[in-house]
Scaffold this active site. Structure first.
Site, PDB file in Angstrom:
ATOM      1  N   HIS A 151      -2.307  -4.055 -11.456  1.00 37.55           N
ATOM      2  CA  HIS A 151      -3.284  -2.972 -11.408  1.00 37.55           C
ATOM      3  C   HIS A 151      -2.744  -1.831 -10.550  1.00 37.55           C
ATOM      4  O   HIS A 151      -2.068  -2.057  -9.549  1.00 37.55           O
ATOM      5  CB  HIS A 151      -4.604  -3.482 -10.831  1.00 37.55           C
ATOM      6  CG  HIS A 151      -5.688  -2.451 -10.796  1.00 37.55           C
ATOM      7  ND1 HIS A 151      -6.211  -1.894 -11.935  1.00 37.55           N
ATOM      8  CD2 HIS A 151      -6.332  -1.864  -9.753  1.00 37.55           C
ATOM      9  CE1 HIS A 151      -7.141  -1.007 -11.599  1.00 37.55           C
ATOM     10  NE2 HIS A 151      -7.225  -0.973 -10.283  1.00 37.55           N
ATOM     11  N   CYS A 187      -4.815   1.981 -16.084  1.00 39.38           N
ATOM     12  CA  CYS A 187      -4.961   2.297 -14.663  1.00 39.38           C
ATOM     13  C   CYS A 187      -3.742   3.053 -14.151  1.00 39.38           C
ATOM     14  O   CYS A 187      -3.864   3.910 -13.270  1.00 39.38           O
ATOM     15  CB  CYS A 187      -5.196   1.026 -13.861  1.00 39.38           C
ATOM     16  SG  CYS A 187      -3.986  -0.273 -14.165  1.00 39.38           S
TER      17      CYS A 187
END
Length: 1166
Positions: free
Chosen positions: A483, A241
């Site tokens: 994330h 990510c």
């Protein structure tokens, strides 16, 4: 209490994560639409006006949320009378009411929806039933449902929820609003019951929320990013990510995208070209309808699956990628694009206050690292960055020609780039806890900034320095993981989108700014403060005057023709494959095995359907077609007459073998393939047939009266049989012949036996003839039952007694005399049973040389699981051209278990290949030329025999030359009871023999003294960990340690030394090999830098881009200025010099997963 929700939710409508165990009332199968008649559900008449008001107002029940825009709010009450009677009906609707131009009502389950001892109440949107199923219509509502006593309003209870009402979710509420027992009798927290005189009141409070982006509380089922936003996302490979957020930011920096397309890639190797992989991603982001894969890009980096599951740093990845691309742009139309776009200039200075003297140094920057700790806003961070320090008192500055002077020290910018990357220092070293921590403090940034005030007075001010925010890269989580996503404004209009891996959705300004400032947030209903772990990590600003150029649209005209052609073909192929997958359920694979396939197959059974390739005749057949149509397809494609063959169903037996079972006759021709598959392909989920030619000349036949060779069709014609079924009352066997002198087992045809009572010995003459052996030659017969069961057949018993049936396999061979056995080329394979045992233990193994394990190429060999260490290395030695006794084997598990990679397999007489992989390895499987390797082993060729290691210690050492470059690794062998001087003696021998190169080392060549060497290990952060003296014992060196050896230079013997180590961005992110350098009195750091440049072997460009810091033992850092004199700097503890620059080596990091330094393993110069 049950939270908000629905019951019997269809699988295609999953619940939002916030409401995992919820009920939607109208999905219980009782009522799917509003009733046409009020009597259908005993609709209650409107209640009379109450003389009292409810004690709770909407602001108390649902506090105003300042972060959302409210369209309207309201409250509705319904007095439920005759509740006892209502308990006899499943559900009841309250009177309709209107709010926000939409009709609503309360839906009541008097005896519970899923829990019979609870009262279930839902808010139902009447208008939702009238909308089309594909309508975008929706209403976002925060609401509460409560019950109260109609006589005493202090007895009340309510629950709150938020929901997006639409055509797929018309009602929402509470399966367990309140227990029926509590409703009747009250509870400890109430003064009495809720029901009085068989009635109580239900109240609903509602706030209809304005959905600014159209996706508030959206469940994103079947969300089409391209259709909804015009953009697509990037697929996450596991932990990529961080990379996806950077790539999206670079993609929407249109000038960068154009420059990337301008790099020539016509002659690039697709699997290894970073540029081509990036061009492919950018093209697909622009034109693909679906989320884009980044696998080709990470493969071009030389990464494996482990790298793709490792969390990395956004800024570091951005730097490494741009550095690689910048080198690829040299000599092309795109040369200089990255510098023109991202590179600014700053000046570090020391300016004397009382005399006209200034020392300064100019340097480029690609991004600016700004403190978050102690700074509330971006402006405060900039102010701190350029803050001026006064050097006075004991800290006065030694100015050349003026002596000690009071001075001002600081940094000033001389030029800002068109695109400004600001790195917010969210990760810092905590000196008290001695760990890295994430800074989640609140730090505000504006939508526009003016950095003109931070420019040097002499800088060019003809260009406005006003910037608008273009992108925010966000990290959610802590130091050890989390994330990343990106908020980007793609064009000049003030419209933001959130790029969260494969999903792109519209975003509000609140999401872009307030929700990513960090700090704390207040829980609306509980009123408690919660720390935010989601905050901005990197900001991208675009200068207003350059915006039109930087964000100019990219069209197909900007993409080279060769690239456009290649990527368009790939896109069309992807669309074709996608369509094939979507339609796959309409088709099935039908595999038709023929004799020529069996003849080429040397393994168990007649074919390996599980792991082998498809037979030569494999058909894609529509499940809806008739079986007769399929027969015609077989006849047409194989050029056969329809009446000239028949198909045998091949069935998986309980012993895991697959054999022909029975012929399929024409009475199924009118059935669909789907129906036939349901009968004959249940276990395999596919159809598998053996094709029998009715005029097969290789068919042997034996009748009760003796051998017969007539073909089946001829026999049917001759006997007047109605059809072939009359000739299928016997058994059909398949035959294989084994030659122990060639170790070849081959298929020799089929045998049809009319009568099961026929003696097995009766077929021997036929078998001899088929094998072209003289009459009377003794034979041994075997039945191939399963891989581990090869039974000897007795010739004097009947086929029926031996329990032989259709599809069984008979293997036979010439019986060898005792004199022949020693003459066999492979004495271990004298018969069919031994051959099959060897086959069962065969395994395909891949070998990779240690140090080259990232390369795709490997050596594969088919070996036996029973091979010992020496047998394996002997086979490997033939391929690599090395001494088998000097080959050492190491374990290697390529996917997901990096700690197992490279562990030495100790030499042992009891070791076998079967033990090589262990529980975590891939299972060893039957080998064939078509199968993938069952596993991979590393190997290395030593300078000594492996068995010598029993009494000696084998060590790997690296030689570090005077330019800080590594040579090696080198293998040395020392006595386990030896000392470190044995290591340095071995190193000296390698230098004398020329194995270690000392190029142009005149000082060493002319020296009359015996060289001294320094032996050390590296710590986890790439600093000198442990340094060994000559008299230290070998057993103090830990197993598996890598040692570094360098020469102690003459001037280092008597001078004070300081450690110099490499790092990227943060001192704990070390790389490379450190060194010890002499500290020379009175030498300014400008001269020390020159010595360092020579010792580090760095180019002028690289040394100018590097930062030099003094790093104390506890981690505190201080920039080193050119006029600083290391010998005179005050210090209270041990310190070292840290050199901050990008790691361009291809060696793996010694750090953990989150801290692991990023490497691109393809050389930038390739």
């Amino acid at each position: 209490m049950d939270p908000v929700g629905r019951e019997n939710t269809p699988e295609d409508l999953p619940m939002p994560d916030a409401f995992p165990s919820t009920n939607r009332a109208s999905d219980n199968g009782i009522l799917d639409a509003p009733p046409s008649d009020a009597m259908d559900t005993d609709l209650q008449p409107p209640p009379p006006e109450l003389s009292t008001k409810i004690a709770l107002d909407i602001d108390t029940v649902i506090p105003v949320d300042p972060n959302v825009e409210e369209e309207t709010h309201g409250m509705h009450e319904w007095v439920v009378r005759n509740f006892t009677d209502l308990r006899s009906v499943p559900k009841v609707f309250g009177p309709e009411f209107e709010l926000g131009g939409v009709k609503w009502r309360i839906l009541l389950f008097p005896s519970g929806n899923r829990q019979r001892d609870m009262l279930s109440v839902f808010l139902d949107c009447v208008d939702a039933y009238d909308k089309k199923d594909d309508s975008e219509w929706h209403q976002c509502v925060s609401f509460a449902i409560g019950v109260s006593n109609t006589r005493d309003e202090s007895i009340h209870y309510y629950q709150t929820a938020s929901h997006r009402f639409n055509t797929a979710s018309q009602d929402w509420g509470f399966n367990a609003l309140i227990g029926l027992a509590k409703l009747y009798r009250g509870g400890e927290d109430t003064k009495g019951p809720f029901i009085v005189d068989d009635e109580f009141k239900i109240t609903v409070w509602m706030r209809i929320i304005h959905d600014e982006t159209g996706v508030m509380w959206h469940k994103f089922e079947n969300w089409d990013s391209r259709a909804k936003t015009g953009f697509v996302g990037l697929k996450n490979q596991g932990a990529t990510c961080y990379m996806n957020s950077v790539l999206q930011s670079l993609y929407f920096t249109n000038y960068f995208r154009k420059a990337t397309f301008e790099i020539p890639t016509e002659n690039e190797e697709p699997s290894k070209s970073i540029v081509l992989a990036l061009q492919r991603i950018f093209y697909n982001l622009q034109f693909s309808p679906d989320a884009v894969s980044t696998t080709e890009l990470t493969k071009s980096f030389g990464w494996d699956a482990i790298d793709s599951f490792a969390q990395h740093d956004v800024q570091e990845f951005n730097r490494v990628l741009q550095d690689n691309l910048e080198s690829k742009m040299k000599g092309t139309k795109a040369e200089g694009a990255i510098s023109r776009l991202f590179v600014g200039k700053m000046k570090s200075y020391i300016r004397c206050i009382g005399v006209p003297y200034e020392s300064s140094r100019m340097e480029d920057f690609y991004d600016i690292q700004l403190n978050v700790k102690g700074c509330k806003t971006l402006k405060e961070s900039f102010d701190e960055y350029v803050a001026v320090e006064t050097l006075d008192g004991d800290n006065r500055y030694q100015a050349e020609g003026y002596g000690l002077q009071d001075a001002k020290k600081g940094v000033i910018f001389t030029a800002f780039p068109p695109v400004l990357h600001l790195q917010l220092k969210r990760f810092e070293y905590d000196f008290h806890r001695d760990v890295m921590v994430k800074i989640n403090d609140r730090h505000e940034y504006p939508s526009e900034i003016d950095v003109g005030g931070y420019l040097d007075e002499e800088a060019d001010r003809s260009v406005s320095q006003k910037y608008h925010l273009h992108g925010v890269l966000v990290h959610s989580g802590d130091l050890h993981g989390g994330h990343y996503c990106a908020f980007i404004r793609p064009g000049p209009e003030d419209k933001w989108f959130k790029f969260d891996d494969d999903r792109v959705i519209p975003a509000t300004k609140k999401e872009v700014f307030e929700e990513n400032f960090g700090g704390e947030t207040v829980h609306m209903r509980q009123g408690i403060k919660l720390k935010r772990f989601t905050n901005a990590y990197m900001l991208v600003y675009v200068r207003d005057s350059d915006r039109d150029k930087v964000l100019a649209p990219v069209t197909k005209d900007d993409i080279p023709a060769h690239l456009l052609k290649l990527l368009e073909e790939e896109r069309l192929q992807h669309e074709y494959e996608t369509k094939e997958r979507e339609q796959a359920h309409l088709y099935t694979s039908v595999k038709v095995l023929r004799d020529q396939d069996i003849a080429e197959y040397p393994g168990f059974d007649l074919w390996n359907f599980a792991n082998g390739p498809n037979p030569s005749a494999t058909f894609k057949v529509a499940r809806a077609d008739t079986f007769g149509t399929f027969r015609e397809q077989v006849a047409s494609q194989l050029n056969l007459k329809p009446e000239g063959f028949r198909l045998w169903n091949m069935t998986g037996r309980q012993n895991k073998t697959v054999r022909p079972d029975n012929p399929i006759y024409d009475e199924v021709d009118n059935e669909t393939v789907e129906m036939v598959m349901a009968k004959h392909g249940k276990t395999a989920h596919e159809l598998r047939f053996y094709l029998e030619l009715l005029d097969d000349p290789n068919l042997l036949r034996i009748t009760s009266n003796g051998a017969a060779t007539a073909q089946l069709q001829d026999q049917a014609n001759r006997t007047g049989a109605a059809d072939l079924k009359d000739l299928s009352k016997g058994i059909t066997l398949w035959l294989k012949y084994y030659d122990p002198f060639t170790q070849v087992l081959r298929f020799v045809g089929r045998l049809y036996v009319d009568d099961k009572e026929t003696k097995i010995g009766d077929i021997v003459p036929l078998l001899l003839e088929r094998a072209k052996l003289p009459p009377g030659t003794p034979l041994k017969l075997f039945e191939e039952v399963k891989p581990e069961m090869i039974d000897v057949l007795k010739t004097k018993v009947s086929f029926g007694f031996a329990e032989l049936g259709d599809g069984d396999i008979i293997c036979y061979q010439r019986e060898l005399s005792p004199k022949e056995l020693p003459t066999l080329p492979e004495p271990a394979l004298p018969d069919v049973a031994a051959y099959y045992d060897a086959l069962r233990n065969r395994v395909k193994v891949a070998f990779k040389e240690k140090g080259h394990d990232r390369e795709e190429e490997n050596r594969t060999m088919i070996l036996s699981k029973k091979m010992n260490y020496s047998a394996v290395t002997s086979q490997l030695a033939r391929q690599v051209g090395a001494d088998a006794d000097k080959i050492r084997l190491l374990s290697f598990v390529p996917h997901g278990y990096p700690m197992n990679r490279g562990n030495t397999i100790k030499y042992s007489a009891n070791w076998t290949l079967e033990l090589a992989f262990g529980a975590r390895g891939m299972p060893l499987a039957d080998a064939s030329a078509h199968e993938e390797p069952a596993g991979t082993l590393l190997y290395e060729v030593l300078g000594i025999q492996v068995r010598e290691l029993e009494n000696k210690r084998y060590l790997k050492i690296w030689w570090v030359d005077k330019k800080n470059k590594e040579q090696g690794p080198f293998d040395i062998l020392v006595l386990k009871q030896g000392k470190v001087h044995d290591i340095t003696a071995a190193v000296a021998d390698k230098i004398r023999l020329g194995e270690i190169k000392l190029e142009d080392d005149i000082e060493h060549a002319n020296s009359q003294q015996t060289p001294k060497y320094r032996v050390f290990e590296l710590s986890r952060d790439s600093r000198i960990g442990k340094q060994y003296s000559e008299v230290d014992y070998i057993d103090t060196i830990k197993e598996g340690a890598e040692l570094y050896v360098e020469e102690v230079l003459p001037h280092e013997v008597s001078s004070p030394l300081i450690q110099v180590f490499h790092f990227t961005k943060d001192p704990i992110r070390g790389h490379g090999v450190p060194l010890l350098m002499a500290v020379i009195p009175v030498e300014p750091f400008s001269e020390t830098r020159k010595r360092l440049q020579a010792r580090l072997g760095m180019t002028d460009k690289d040394i100018n881009k590097a930062r030099f810091l003094l790093v104390e033992a506890r981690g505190r850092t201080k920039p080193i200025e050119d006029d600083d004199i290391l010998a005179e700097l005050p210090r209270t503890e041990e310190w070292s010099i840290g050199v901050d620059h990008v790691d361009k080596s291809a060696r793996g990091s010694r750090l953990g997963s989150f801290e692991k330094a990023i490497k691109i393993f393809v050389s930038p110069l390739e």
